[in-house]
Design a protein around this motif. Structure first.
Motif, PDB file in Angstrom:
ATOM      1  N   MET A 281     -16.988  -0.229 -66.685  1.00  7.80           N
ATOM      2  CA  MET A 281     -18.292  -0.673 -67.167  1.00  7.80           C
ATOM      3  C   MET A 281     -19.250  -1.127 -66.056  1.00  7.80           C
ATOM      4  N   PRO A 282     -18.804  -1.827 -65.008  1.00  5.96           N
ATOM      5  CA  PRO A 282     -19.758  -2.165 -63.947  1.00  5.96           C
ATOM      6  C   PRO A 282     -20.349  -0.936 -63.258  1.00  5.96           C
ATOM      7  N   VAL A 283     -19.521   0.087 -63.055  1.00  4.94           N
ATOM      8  CA  VAL A 283     -20.000   1.325 -62.436  1.00  4.94           C
ATOM      9  C   VAL A 283     -20.984   2.023 -63.366  1.00  4.94           C
ATOM     10  N   TYR A 284     -20.630   2.056 -64.634  1.00  4.91           N
ATOM     11  CA  TYR A 284     -21.483   2.710 -65.633  1.00  4.91           C
ATOM     12  C   TYR A 284     -22.835   1.994 -65.753  1.00  4.91           C
ATOM     13  N   CYS A 285     -22.806   0.680 -65.906  1.00  6.93           N
ATOM     14  CA  CYS A 285     -24.049  -0.056 -66.092  1.00  6.93           C
ATOM     15  C   CYS A 285     -24.946   0.007 -64.852  1.00  6.93           C
ATOM     16  N   LYS A 286     -24.335   0.052 -63.689  1.00  5.12           N
ATOM     17  CA  LYS A 286     -25.130   0.179 -62.467  1.00  5.12           C
ATOM     18  C   LYS A 286     -25.906   1.497 -62.481  1.00  5.12           C
ATOM     19  N   LEU A 287     -25.255   2.562 -62.928  1.00  7.54           N
ATOM     20  CA  LEU A 287     -25.943   3.857 -62.969  1.00  7.54           C
ATOM     21  C   LEU A 287     -27.086   3.837 -63.983  1.00  7.54           C
ATOM     22  N   VAL A 288     -26.825   3.351 -65.187  1.00  2.00           N
ATOM     23  CA  VAL A 288     -27.875   3.443 -66.211  1.00  2.00           C
ATOM     24  C   VAL A 288     -29.017   2.479 -65.930  1.00  2.00           C
ATOM     25  N   ARG A 289     -28.765   1.411 -65.207  1.00  6.49           N
ATOM     26  CA  ARG A 289     -29.835   0.454 -64.876  1.00  6.49           C
ATOM     27  C   ARG A 289     -30.627   0.855 -63.646  1.00  6.49           C
ATOM     28  N   GLU A 290     -29.945   1.501 -62.688  1.00  3.02           N
ATOM     29  CA  GLU A 290     -30.572   1.686 -61.379  1.00  3.02           C
ATOM     30  C   GLU A 290     -30.833   3.134 -60.991  1.00  3.02           C
TER      31      GLU A 290
ATOM     32  N   ILE B  95     -30.913   8.574 -69.906  1.00  4.41           N
ATOM     33  CA  ILE B  95     -29.623   8.896 -69.298  1.00  4.41           C
ATOM     34  C   ILE B  95     -28.773   9.551 -70.386  1.00  4.41           C
ATOM     35  N   VAL B  96     -28.233  10.719 -70.118  1.00  4.36           N
ATOM     36  CA  VAL B  96     -27.449  11.465 -71.094  1.00  4.36           C
ATOM     37  C   VAL B  96     -25.969  11.271 -70.802  1.00  4.36           C
ATOM     38  N   HIS B  97     -25.231  10.805 -71.804  1.00  6.19           N
ATOM     39  CA  HIS B  97     -23.804  10.517 -71.664  1.00  6.19           C
ATOM     40  C   HIS B  97     -23.045  11.392 -72.649  1.00  6.19           C
ATOM     41  N   GLY B  98     -22.145  12.231 -72.152  1.00  5.49           N
ATOM     42  CA  GLY B  98     -21.345  13.091 -73.008  1.00  5.49           C
ATOM     43  C   GLY B  98     -19.869  12.890 -72.758  1.00  5.49           C
ATOM     44  N   GLN B  99     -19.106  12.749 -73.845  1.00  3.76           N
ATOM     45  CA  GLN B  99     -17.655  12.586 -73.748  1.00  3.76           C
ATOM     46  C   GLN B  99     -16.962  13.822 -74.305  1.00  3.76           C
ATOM     47  N   SER B 100     -16.036  14.419 -73.545  1.00  2.82           N
ATOM     48  CA  SER B 100     -15.246  15.557 -73.977  1.00  2.82           C
ATOM     49  C   SER B 100     -16.155  16.715 -74.392  1.00  2.82           C
ATOM     50  N   LEU B 101     -16.125  17.132 -75.657  1.00  2.99           N
ATOM     51  CA  LEU B 101     -17.048  18.177 -76.111  1.00  2.99           C
ATOM     52  C   LEU B 101     -18.485  17.800 -75.776  1.00  2.99           C
TER      53      LEU B 101
ATOM     54  N   ARG C 139     -33.030  11.413 -66.276  1.00  3.95           N
ATOM     55  CA  ARG C 139     -32.868  10.271 -65.358  1.00  3.95           C
ATOM     56  C   ARG C 139     -31.451  10.194 -64.791  1.00  3.95           C
ATOM     57  N   GLY C 140     -30.484  10.517 -65.613  1.00  3.01           N
ATOM     58  CA  GLY C 140     -29.096  10.463 -65.171  1.00  3.01           C
ATOM     59  C   GLY C 140     -28.195  11.187 -66.152  1.00  3.01           C
TER      60      GLY C 140
ATOM     61  N   ALA D 268     -24.748  -0.652 -75.525  1.00  2.00           N
ATOM     62  CA  ALA D 268     -25.821  -1.645 -75.456  1.00  2.00           C
ATOM     63  C   ALA D 268     -25.582  -2.709 -74.389  1.00  2.00           C
ATOM     64  N   SER D 269     -24.353  -2.806 -73.888  1.00  2.00           N
ATOM     65  CA  SER D 269     -24.010  -3.892 -72.970  1.00  2.00           C
ATOM     66  C   SER D 269     -24.748  -3.797 -71.644  1.00  2.00           C
ATOM     67  N   CYS D 270     -25.291  -2.638 -71.337  1.00  2.00           N
ATOM     68  CA  CYS D 270     -26.009  -2.473 -70.070  1.00  2.00           C
ATOM     69  C   CYS D 270     -27.477  -2.878 -70.181  1.00  2.00           C
ATOM     70  N   GLY D 271     -27.934  -3.220 -71.391  1.00  2.00           N
ATOM     71  CA  GLY D 271     -29.295  -3.699 -71.560  1.00  2.00           C
ATOM     72  C   GLY D 271     -30.349  -2.631 -71.764  1.00  2.00           C
ATOM     73  N   THR D 272     -29.928  -1.383 -71.933  1.00  2.00           N
ATOM     74  CA  THR D 272     -30.872  -0.294 -72.145  1.00  2.00           C
ATOM     75  C   THR D 272     -30.962   0.051 -73.630  1.00  2.00           C
ATOM     76  N   GLY D 273     -31.906   0.935 -73.951  1.00  2.00           N
ATOM     77  CA  GLY D 273     -31.939   1.480 -75.291  1.00  2.00           C
ATOM     78  C   GLY D 273     -30.743   2.374 -75.544  1.00  2.00           C
ATOM     79  N   VAL D 274     -30.529   2.680 -76.818  1.00  2.00           N
ATOM     80  CA  VAL D 274     -29.380   3.488 -77.231  1.00  2.00           C
ATOM     81  C   VAL D 274     -29.835   4.470 -78.297  1.00  2.00           C
ATOM     82  N   ALA D 275     -29.401   5.721 -78.175  1.00  2.00           N
ATOM     83  CA  ALA D 275     -29.655   6.726 -79.208  1.00  2.00           C
ATOM     84  C   ALA D 275     -28.371   7.496 -79.456  1.00  2.00           C
ATOM     85  N   VAL D 276     -27.932   7.529 -80.712  1.00  2.00           N
ATOM     86  CA  VAL D 276     -26.700   8.225 -81.084  1.00  2.00           C
ATOM     87  C   VAL D 276     -26.958   8.964 -82.394  1.00  2.00           C
ATOM     88  N   PHE D 277     -26.638  10.248 -82.408  1.00  2.00           N
ATOM     89  CA  PHE D 277     -26.805  11.072 -83.594  1.00  2.00           C
ATOM     90  C   PHE D 277     -25.486  11.771 -83.912  1.00  2.00           C
TER      91      PHE D 277
END
Length: 277
Positions: free
Chosen positions: A267-276, A146-152, A168-169, A100-109
């Protein structure tokens, strides 16, 4: 993903002739009768906005449960897929504020068979679920997911990129090229002298290099410099396969497999991607 090669080495040295790496080594659903965890107070960790508990029914009868959050004015959202031990209620208190720190919506299941969600998991079903969840979130944030996947989860994120190249990303964290490469890189040469290690056909078919090779959107590959589970050279193969100029590589020095996201340099690199993106 966990340190499976250690188990393979032990089995090989005990005299096993052939070992197969299968889905059971990557998918760790809750055992029957596992008590439900206390629900994470998502509102506490996400801030101001509209928070919804959501249920998505699948054609085979499973129900995918999670949360969707929309801060005021947000037109983009991060859809997150965790690793093979990820549970929303167990890990949400740490994860949700970062997303949430990047100011976008969040979806986690939760994955089917994990935590809040019902059903029996395998990679084919989980991949179909990932696309289903992407489509659901996209209906709420058209053209802005923006789809974010960690490991599996990086395997599922790459699969979404392959099936929905208009995403989008894509963020791939602690990723690998494919299971065969991972096993080949992790198992010492002397093990192959006494035992044959085979990868199940269903896992061999999941290839992040191939999946990301057709994706032209914005992408970020996050890598821990000290990751011993999915070594950085395998993540680099995925990065090199992504076409175009809208891709970024970020190596977090000293980070391991599960502690890359959230670092001050990340986090700055990550937030730049999800915002821009």
């Amino acid at each position: 993903m966990r340190a499976l090669p250690v188990l393979l080495i032990a089995a090989a040295l005990s005299g096993c002739g052939t070992m197969e790496v299968g889905e059971r080594n990557f998918i760790k659903p809750d055992k029957p009768g596992t008590p439900a965890a206390a629900r994470v107070d998502a509102a506490k960790h996400l801030g101001a906005g509209v928070l919804r508990d959501e249920e998505i029914a699948t054609p085979d009868g499973a129900v995918l449960r999670g949360i969707r959050f929309q801060p005021p004015g947000a037109t983009r959202a991060v859809l997150y897929f965790g690793g093979n031990m990820f549970h929303l209620d167990q890990h949400g208190a740490e994860l949700l504020p970062l997303l949430a720190s990047c100011g976008t919506g969040v979806a986690v299941f939760d994955y089917r068979g994990y935590g809040r969600s019902s059903g029996q998991p395998n990679m084919q079903r989980m991949a179909a679920d990932a696309v289903r969840l992407y489509d659901h979130v996209s209906a709420q944030f058209p053209g802005g997911v923006i789809v974010h996947g960690q490991s599996l989860g990086s395997i599922l994120a790459a699969y979404v990129a392959q099936q929905r190249p208009s995403a989008r990303g894509i963020v791939l964290e602690s990723t690998t090229s494919n299971v065969q490469d991972w096993v080949d890189a992790a198992v010492p040469w002397y093990v192959t002298l006494v035992s044959e290690v085979k990868v199940e056909a269903g896992l061999r078919a999941l290839d992040n290099v191939a999946a990301m090779g057709g994706y032209g959107g914005a992408s970020l590959v996050l890598v821990g410099g000290a990751d011993k589970v999915t070594p950085p050279p395998l993540a680099r193969k995925v990065f090199d396969a992504i076409p175009g100029q809208r891709k970024q590589w970020h190596l977090a020095p000293g980070a391991g497999h599960n502690d890359t996201f959230g670092r001050p340099d990340v986090m700055p690199v990550y937030c730049k991607l999800v915002r821009e993106s």
